[in-house]
Write a protein that holds these residues in place. Sequence first.
Motif, PDB file in Angstrom:
ATOM      1  N   GLU A  93       0.820  -1.214   0.000  1.00 27.43           N
ATOM      2  CA  GLU A  93       0.000   0.000   0.000  1.00 27.43           C
ATOM      3  C   GLU A  93       0.855   1.266   0.000  1.00 27.43           C
ATOM      4  N   HIS A  94       1.903   1.275   0.813  1.00 28.28           N
ATOM      5  CA  HIS A  94       2.703   2.485   0.987  1.00 28.28           C
ATOM      6  C   HIS A  94       3.654   2.744  -0.180  1.00 28.28           C
ATOM      7  N   ASP A  95       3.889   1.750  -1.012  1.00 27.90           N
ATOM      8  CA  ASP A  95       4.947   1.873  -2.023  1.00 27.90           C
ATOM      9  C   ASP A  95       4.482   1.629  -3.453  1.00 27.90           C
ATOM     10  N   LYS A  96       3.202   1.334  -3.644  1.00 25.94           N
ATOM     11  CA  LYS A  96       2.757   1.024  -5.003  1.00 25.94           C
ATOM     12  C   LYS A  96       2.788   2.263  -5.902  1.00 25.94           C
ATOM     13  N   TYR A  97       2.687   3.414  -5.304  1.00 28.31           N
ATOM     14  CA  TYR A  97       2.918   4.666  -6.027  1.00 28.31           C
ATOM     15  C   TYR A  97       3.507   5.665  -5.041  1.00 28.31           C
ATOM     16  N   CYS A  98       4.194   6.630  -5.566  1.00 26.38           N
ATOM     17  CA  CYS A  98       4.834   7.619  -4.701  1.00 26.38           C
ATOM     18  C   CYS A  98       4.576   9.001  -5.284  1.00 26.38           C
ATOM     19  N   PRO A  99       3.686   9.759  -4.669  1.00 25.85           N
ATOM     20  CA  PRO A  99       3.414  11.109  -5.179  1.00 25.85           C
ATOM     21  C   PRO A  99       4.656  11.991  -5.063  1.00 25.85           C
ATOM     22  N   PHE A 100       4.694  13.004  -5.880  1.00 27.07           N
ATOM     23  CA  PHE A 100       5.873  13.874  -5.934  1.00 27.07           C
ATOM     24  C   PHE A 100       6.207  14.469  -4.571  1.00 27.07           C
ATOM     25  N   TYR A 101       5.212  14.899  -3.809  1.00 23.19           N
ATOM     26  CA  TYR A 101       5.493  15.522  -2.513  1.00 23.19           C
ATOM     27  C   TYR A 101       6.201  14.548  -1.571  1.00 23.19           C
ATOM     28  N   LYS A 102       5.846  13.269  -1.632  1.00 22.92           N
ATOM     29  CA  LYS A 102       6.499  12.279  -0.777  1.00 22.92           C
ATOM     30  C   LYS A 102       7.927  12.018  -1.263  1.00 22.92           C
ATOM     31  N   ALA A 103       8.089  11.848  -2.575  1.00 25.24           N
ATOM     32  CA  ALA A 103       9.424  11.607  -3.133  1.00 25.24           C
ATOM     33  C   ALA A 103      10.348  12.776  -2.819  1.00 25.24           C
TER      34      ALA A 103
END
Length: 186
Positions: A93-103
């Motif tokens: 759940e936490h890593d299937k996508y990473c929004p720009f703000y998190k990256a």
Amino acid sequence: LDKKLAQRKHFPSVNWLISYSKYINTLEPYYDKVDPDFVALRTRAQEVLQKEDELNEIVQLVGKDALAESDKIILETAKLLKEDFLQQNSFTEHDKYCPFYKASGMLRNMITFHNLATAAIERTSSTGAAPITLNVIKNRMGDLLYKVAAQKFENPSQGEDVVKHKLAELTEELTNAFSSLEEDYS
């Protein structure tokens, strides 16, 4: 795609030393608008990964102990970047996508660690007092280093404001911890 990375189960298996994007210049205005520090952070991360590749040749010849403390920080930062930033697990759940703000927040914390650790090592090595080394940093800040590595577990479903706040708190924790460490060693 890099076959060696895929064999080591590093996904996506894109080699960070030879991959490139035709869209860097196109995306820079967006990055400047959303996070003005991102381009500098990305550039610094690329420099760390390139330097790590050069240092690995030396490590293979003479061992890690022969490296300068600042070079050991480069290896530690590169490890964080490769294992905790560039590697993803699409089945979580936490890593299937990473929004720009998190990256961007994750990258900021990793580069902040790198910059503060390098500065602390350089400042104390020139004072004649007991020097700060990577081992000192790991012993004093093991829990904090774990938090830097574990920031990838922040689930974007918590909401942008929550994730940004948690990552900003970690940046502040890093700054305070290195300030305290340097005070103790000055």
